[in-house]
Design a protein around this motif. Structure first.
Motif, short mmCIF file in Angstrom:
data_model
loop_
_atom_site.label_atom_id
_atom_site.label_comp_id
_atom_site.label_asym_id
_atom_site.label_seq_id
_atom_site.Cartn_x
_atom_site.Cartn_y
_atom_site.Cartn_z
N SER A 81 11.08 -4.03 1.07
CA SER A 81 12.10 -4.47 -0.12
C SER A 81 13.22 -4.00 -0.40
O SER A 81 13.66 -2.67 0.06
N ALA A 82 14.28 -4.68 -0.68
CA ALA A 82 15.63 -4.22 -0.72
C ALA A 82 15.94 -3.21 -2.07
O ALA A 82 16.70 -2.38 -2.08
N MET A 83 14.75 -3.30 -2.89
CA MET A 83 14.90 -2.14 -4.07
C MET A 83 14.53 -0.70 -3.61
O MET A 83 14.72 0.24 -4.26
N ILE A 84 13.79 -0.88 -2.52
CA ILE A 84 13.89 0.54 -1.68
C ILE A 84 14.57 0.96 -0.65
O ILE A 84 15.50 1.72 -0.86
N ARG A 85 14.86 -0.05 0.30
CA ARG A 85 15.98 -0.02 1.30
C ARG A 85 17.07 0.24 0.55
O ARG A 85 18.24 0.99 1.19
N GLY A 86 17.47 -0.42 -0.48
CA GLY A 86 18.76 -0.52 -1.00
C GLY A 86 19.06 0.83 -1.76
O GLY A 86 20.34 0.90 -2.29
N ALA A 87 17.91 1.54 -2.01
CA ALA A 87 18.27 2.85 -2.85
C ALA A 87 18.57 4.05 -2.00
O ALA A 87 18.92 4.98 -2.57
N ASP A 134 14.68 8.36 -11.50
CA ASP A 134 15.09 8.57 -13.01
C ASP A 134 14.93 10.04 -13.22
O ASP A 134 15.84 10.70 -13.76
N GLY A 180 5.91 1.46 -5.85
CA GLY A 180 7.13 1.21 -6.31
C GLY A 180 7.71 1.72 -7.75
O GLY A 180 8.89 2.20 -7.93
N TYR A 181 6.75 1.66 -8.79
CA TYR A 181 6.83 2.26 -10.01
C TYR A 181 6.95 3.73 -10.00
O TYR A 181 7.87 4.25 -10.65
N CYS A 205 11.21 8.06 1.86
CA CYS A 205 10.36 7.05 1.94
C CYS A 205 9.90 6.73 3.50
O CYS A 205 11.01 6.50 4.23
N GLY A 257 10.51 4.44 -8.79
CA GLY A 257 11.55 4.21 -9.62
C GLY A 257 11.72 5.40 -10.83
O GLY A 257 12.88 5.80 -11.06
#
Ligand code: 5HU
Length: 145
Positions: free
Chosen positions: A109-115, A91, A83-84, A98, A87
């Motif tokens: 995770s929504a932080m992956i799917r949602g990206a 940047d 995850g790190y 993915c 991210g």
């Protein structure tokens, strides 16, 4: 082409055989900077941090991430490190693929799917036997961009 492959290490090594298959496929497109992630010799303790130190691992990997042309992550087994890395890669404006296996019964995770944006950050659900085809499609599209 320099490829940065991300897969779980301290998050758990259940999918190491999948990582091996992916890294083998990626090597037909370029050099995989993080080939060690797919090594069956590597346990969930990670690389020998006594010898190298976690700071060495972190700084080396961020440097490799900077050098890479593309980032491919197997994200089925949740991992803080992956995850790190993702991210940081966003940047750095890297092209990212993915790969997630819904057959695991997990919800990504929504932080992956949602990206996902369909361009720079691609999330693909797949079955293990479709992996080669999914990777081919991603790299063929890269060539044509
Ligand atoms: O020993 C290591 N070597 C290493 O290269 N990593 C990097 C590469 C992997 O894509 C990612 C895995 O993170 P984690 O260990 O939190 O699951 O971090 C992580 C570790 C251990 O955290």
């Amino acid at each position: 082409m320099q490829i940065y492959f991300c897969g779980s290490i301290r998050g758990g090594r259940d999918d190491v055989h999948v990582y091996q298959r992916i890294v083998h496929k990626l090597q037909s497109y370029g050099s995989v900077l993080t080939e060690h992630v797919s090594s069956t010799a590597l346990s969930d303790k990670g690389e020998d941090a006594v010898k190298t130190g976690d700071k060495f691992i972190h700084d080396r990997d961020v440097e490799w991430l900077c050098q890479s042309d593309v980032v491919v992550a197997e994200v089925t087994q949740p991992s803080l490190g992956v995850g790190y890395e993702l991210g940081r890669a966003v940047d750095m404006k890297k092209k990212i693929l993915c790969l997630f296996r819904p057959s695991s019964g997990r919800t990504l995770s929504a932080m992956i799917r949602g990206a996902e944006d369909g361009e720079q950050f691609v999330v693909t659900d797949y079955e293990e036997d479709q992996m080669e085809k999914v990777v081919d499609e991603f790299f063929n599209k890269l060539k044509n961009d």
